[in-house]
Design a protein around this motif. Structure first.
Motif, PDB file in Angstrom:
ATOM      1  N   ARG A 108       0.822  -1.180   0.000  1.00 43.03           N
ATOM      2  CA  ARG A 108       0.000   0.000   0.000  1.00 43.03           C
ATOM      3  C   ARG A 108       0.870   1.249   0.000  1.00 43.03           C
ATOM      4  NH1 ARG A 108      -3.487  -2.192   1.176  1.00 43.03           N
ATOM      5  NH2 ARG A 108      -3.607  -3.043   3.204  1.00 43.03           N
ATOM      6  N   PRO A 109       1.479   1.590  -1.134  1.00 39.89           N
ATOM      7  CA  PRO A 109       2.385   2.730  -1.141  1.00 39.89           C
ATOM      8  C   PRO A 109       1.699   4.086  -1.058  1.00 39.89           C
ATOM      9  CG  PRO A 109       2.138   1.889  -3.352  1.00 39.89           C
ATOM     10  CD  PRO A 109       1.371   0.953  -2.429  1.00 39.89           C
ATOM     11  N   GLY A 110       0.402   4.138  -1.226  1.00 42.13           N
ATOM     12  CA  GLY A 110      -0.300   5.414  -1.218  1.00 42.13           C
ATOM     13  C   GLY A 110      -0.457   5.944  -2.624  1.00 42.13           C
ATOM     14  N   LEU A 111      -0.977   7.144  -2.713  1.00 43.72           N
ATOM     15  CA  LEU A 111      -1.192   7.783  -4.010  1.00 43.72           C
ATOM     16  C   LEU A 111       0.105   8.411  -4.499  1.00 43.72           C
ATOM     17  CD1 LEU A 111      -4.460   9.740  -3.168  1.00 43.72           C
ATOM     18  CD2 LEU A 111      -4.288   7.670  -4.540  1.00 43.72           C
ATOM     19  N   SER A 112       0.228   8.537  -5.789  1.00 47.13           N
ATOM     20  CA  SER A 112       1.337   9.320  -6.325  1.00 47.13           C
ATOM     21  C   SER A 112       0.920  10.791  -6.265  1.00 47.13           C
ATOM     22  CB  SER A 112       1.633   8.919  -7.772  1.00 47.13           C
ATOM     23  OG  SER A 112       0.556   9.330  -8.594  1.00 47.13           O
ATOM     24  N   LEU A 113       1.881  11.680  -6.358  1.00 48.84           N
ATOM     25  CA  LEU A 113       1.575  13.105  -6.341  1.00 48.84           C
ATOM     26  C   LEU A 113       0.674  13.468  -7.521  1.00 48.84           C
ATOM     27  CD1 LEU A 113       1.889  15.933  -5.202  1.00 48.84           C
ATOM     28  CD2 LEU A 113       4.089  16.102  -6.386  1.00 48.84           C
ATOM     29  N   SER A 114       0.921  12.902  -8.689  1.00 48.96           N
ATOM     30  CA  SER A 114       0.078  13.226  -9.847  1.00 48.96           C
ATOM     31  C   SER A 114      -1.354  12.723  -9.642  1.00 48.96           C
ATOM     32  CB  SER A 114       0.676  12.666 -11.137  1.00 48.96           C
ATOM     33  OG  SER A 114       0.779  11.265 -11.076  1.00 48.96           O
ATOM     34  N   ASP A 115      -1.522  11.538  -8.998  1.00 51.68           N
ATOM     35  CA  ASP A 115      -2.875  11.067  -8.681  1.00 51.68           C
ATOM     36  C   ASP A 115      -3.571  12.017  -7.722  1.00 51.68           C
ATOM     37  OD1 ASP A 115      -2.828   8.816 -10.267  1.00 51.68           O
ATOM     38  OD2 ASP A 115      -2.331   7.446  -8.625  1.00 51.68           O
ATOM     39  N   TYR A 116      -2.835  12.451  -6.693  1.00 52.09           N
ATOM     40  CA  TYR A 116      -3.442  13.354  -5.717  1.00 52.09           C
ATOM     41  C   TYR A 116      -3.870  14.659  -6.384  1.00 52.09           C
ATOM     42  CZ  TYR A 116      -4.460  15.895  -1.492  1.00 52.09           C
ATOM     43  OH  TYR A 116      -5.114  16.617  -0.534  1.00 52.09           O
ATOM     44  N   ASN A 117      -3.045  15.155  -7.287  1.00 46.57           N
ATOM     45  CA  ASN A 117      -3.384  16.401  -7.980  1.00 46.57           C
ATOM     46  C   ASN A 117      -4.613  16.264  -8.869  1.00 46.57           C
ATOM     47  OD1 ASN A 117      -1.466  18.113  -6.883  1.00 46.57           O
ATOM     48  ND2 ASN A 117       0.103  17.459  -8.326  1.00 46.57           N
ATOM     49  N   THR A 118      -4.965  15.027  -9.276  1.00 44.22           N
ATOM     50  CA  THR A 118      -6.161  14.844 -10.102  1.00 44.22           C
ATOM     51  C   THR A 118      -7.434  14.869  -9.277  1.00 44.22           C
ATOM     52  OG1 THR A 118      -6.202  12.423  -9.984  1.00 44.22           O
ATOM     53  CG2 THR A 118      -4.926  13.421 -11.795  1.00 44.22           C
ATOM     54  N   ILE A 119      -7.328  14.643  -7.950  1.00 40.19           N
ATOM     55  CA  ILE A 119      -8.554  14.607  -7.149  1.00 40.19           C
ATOM     56  C   ILE A 119      -8.788  15.882  -6.355  1.00 40.19           C
ATOM     57  CG2 ILE A 119      -8.607  12.092  -7.002  1.00 40.19           C
ATOM     58  CD1 ILE A 119      -7.568  12.344  -4.128  1.00 40.19           C
ATOM     59  N   LEU A 120      -7.745  16.609  -6.032  1.00 42.31           N
ATOM     60  CA  LEU A 120      -7.911  17.856  -5.288  1.00 42.31           C
ATOM     61  C   LEU A 120      -7.006  18.929  -5.856  1.00 42.31           C
ATOM     62  CD1 LEU A 120      -8.025  16.744  -1.549  1.00 42.31           C
ATOM     63  CD2 LEU A 120      -9.891  17.570  -2.938  1.00 42.31           C
TER      64      LEU A 120
ATOM     65  N   VAL B  34      -5.901   0.429  11.350  1.00 45.89           N
ATOM     66  CA  VAL B  34      -7.069   0.214  10.489  1.00 45.89           C
ATOM     67  C   VAL B  34      -6.720   0.616   9.058  1.00 45.89           C
ATOM     68  CG1 VAL B  34      -9.457   0.923  10.026  1.00 45.89           C
ATOM     69  CG2 VAL B  34      -8.713   0.478  12.377  1.00 45.89           C
ATOM     70  N   ALA B  35      -6.034   1.731   8.897  1.00 45.35           N
ATOM     71  CA  ALA B  35      -5.658   2.197   7.556  1.00 45.35           C
ATOM     72  C   ALA B  35      -4.711   1.211   6.876  1.00 45.35           C
ATOM     73  CB  ALA B  35      -5.014   3.578   7.643  1.00 45.35           C
ATOM     74  N   ILE B  36      -3.735   0.712   7.623  1.00 46.69           N
ATOM     75  CA  ILE B  36      -2.757  -0.223   7.060  1.00 46.69           C
ATOM     76  C   ILE B  36      -3.426  -1.519   6.617  1.00 46.69           C
ATOM     77  CG2 ILE B  36      -0.812  -1.730   7.710  1.00 46.69           C
ATOM     78  CD1 ILE B  36       0.307   0.654   9.277  1.00 46.69           C
ATOM     79  N   SER B  37      -4.468  -1.917   7.318  1.00 45.16           N
ATOM     80  CA  SER B  37      -5.115  -3.197   7.012  1.00 45.16           C
ATOM     81  C   SER B  37      -6.254  -3.077   6.002  1.00 45.16           C
ATOM     82  CB  SER B  37      -5.625  -3.842   8.305  1.00 45.16           C
ATOM     83  OG  SER B  37      -6.682  -3.070   8.854  1.00 45.16           O
ATOM     84  N   ALA B  38      -6.345  -1.962   5.308  1.00 44.76           N
ATOM     85  CA  ALA B  38      -7.408  -1.784   4.307  1.00 44.76           C
ATOM     86  C   ALA B  38      -7.278  -2.840   3.206  1.00 44.76           C
ATOM     87  CB  ALA B  38      -7.332  -0.382   3.704  1.00 44.76           C
ATOM     88  N   PRO B  39      -8.389  -3.220   2.592  1.00 48.13           N
ATOM     89  CA  PRO B  39      -8.346  -4.212   1.509  1.00 48.13           C
ATOM     90  C   PRO B  39      -7.412  -3.772   0.377  1.00 48.13           C
ATOM     91  CG  PRO B  39     -10.610  -3.789   2.179  1.00 48.13           C
ATOM     92  CD  PRO B  39      -9.752  -2.781   2.888  1.00 48.13           C
ATOM     93  N   GLU B  40      -6.894  -4.751  -0.322  1.00 48.56           N
ATOM     94  CA  GLU B  40      -5.910  -4.517  -1.388  1.00 48.56           C
ATOM     95  C   GLU B  40      -6.372  -3.540  -2.469  1.00 48.56           C
ATOM     96  OE1 GLU B  40      -2.709  -5.563  -1.861  1.00 48.56           O
ATOM     97  OE2 GLU B  40      -2.842  -6.264   0.201  1.00 48.56           O
ATOM     98  N   ASP B  41      -7.681  -3.519  -2.752  1.00 50.76           N
ATOM     99  CA  ASP B  41      -8.153  -2.659  -3.837  1.00 50.76           C
ATOM    100  C   ASP B  41      -8.352  -1.207  -3.404  1.00 50.76           C
ATOM    101  OD1 ASP B  41     -10.357  -3.384  -2.252  1.00 50.76           O
ATOM    102  OD2 ASP B  41     -11.750  -3.100  -3.920  1.00 50.76           O
ATOM    103  N   MET B  42      -8.048  -0.908  -2.148  1.00 46.62           N
ATOM    104  CA  MET B  42      -8.117   0.468  -1.652  1.00 46.62           C
ATOM    105  C   MET B  42      -6.703   1.013  -1.518  1.00 46.62           C
ATOM    106  SD  MET B  42     -10.954   0.387   1.361  1.00 46.62           S
ATOM    107  CE  MET B  42     -12.499  -0.468   1.125  1.00 46.62           C
ATOM    108  N   THR B  43      -6.480   2.188  -2.060  1.00 55.39           N
ATOM    109  CA  THR B  43      -5.205   2.868  -1.895  1.00 55.39           C
ATOM    110  C   THR B  43      -5.369   3.842  -0.738  1.00 55.39           C
ATOM    111  OG1 THR B  43      -4.775   2.709  -4.259  1.00 55.39           O
ATOM    112  CG2 THR B  43      -3.475   4.308  -3.026  1.00 55.39           C
ATOM    113  N   VAL B  44      -4.482   3.747   0.241  1.00 54.87           N
ATOM    114  CA  VAL B  44      -4.583   4.584   1.439  1.00 54.87           C
ATOM    115  C   VAL B  44      -3.366   5.500   1.496  1.00 54.87           C
ATOM    116  CG1 VAL B  44      -4.787   4.609   3.941  1.00 54.87           C
ATOM    117  CG2 VAL B  44      -5.849   2.768   2.641  1.00 54.87           C
ATOM    118  N   GLN B  45      -3.624   6.784   1.595  1.00 59.67           N
ATOM    119  CA  GLN B  45      -2.582   7.808   1.626  1.00 59.67           C
ATOM    120  C   GLN B  45      -2.733   8.640   2.889  1.00 59.67           C
ATOM    121  OE1 GLN B  45      -0.034   8.905  -0.542  1.00 59.67           O
ATOM    122  NE2 GLN B  45       0.375  10.343   1.107  1.00 59.67           N
TER     123      GLN B  45
END
Length: 159
Positions: free
Chosen positions: A21-33, A134-145
């Motif tokens: 779960r590496p989190g979002l990339s900066l470019s991904d984050y910039n696409t949502i906010l 709880v955040a670390i144990s999120a399901p695989e299809d969820m990206t947690v940042q």
């Protein structure tokens, strides 16, 4: 001595979870906010400031949660205590609707208020406040940042 052992265990869990779960990339984050995160990060002298800030925030949340639990054990506190909460951005993509994704996020982050940040045909993202475990144990299809301070700066706030 107990605290250092528990921190080592949490660090091992964290390092294993980090690979998944590496989190979002900066470019991904910039696409949502629309924030000034890119602008702030570009001024950094660190080689990969986004990854460094993300790793630092994961470490801070895991260590804080561990110290909280160790403090409860050391004081023999038998009361049920709420773990410290931290803000996280949770994104998921898939062939289902944003509402179904939201329900899945709510079912994992049970006692968290879930705020919609982004909803498009290909991705839904939410802001949650949750314990690090709880955040670390999120399901695989969820990206947690982890949501760190630089991400909270609205676009145009800095000169």
């Amino acid at each position: 001595m107990r605290l250092s052992i528990k921190l080592a265990v949490l660090a091992a869990l964290y390092s294993n979870a980090q690979g998944k779960r590496p989190g979002l990339s900066l470019s991904d984050y910039n696409t949502i906010l629309s924030t000034d995160a890119s602008r702030i990060i570009k001024k950094s002298t660190v080689e990969d400031p986004w990854k460094t800030l993300t790793d630092d925030e994961w470490e801070r949340s895991v260590e804080t949660e561990s110290r909280h639990r160790e403090g409860l054990r050391a004081s023999n506190n038998k009361k049920k205590s709420t773990s410290p909460r931290f803000p996280f951005v949770v994104c998921s993509s898939g062939a289902c609707t944003g509402n179904k994704i939201r329900k899945r996020v709510e079912s994992h982050f049970v006692s968290s208020v879930v705020h919609v940040l982004h909803n498009s045909e290909d991705k839904s993202c939410f802001l949650v406040s949750a314990p690090a475990g709880v955040a670390i144990s999120a399901p695989e299809d969820m990206t947690v940042q982890p949501h760190f301070a630089e991400m909270k700066m609205a676009k145009g706030m800095l000169q």
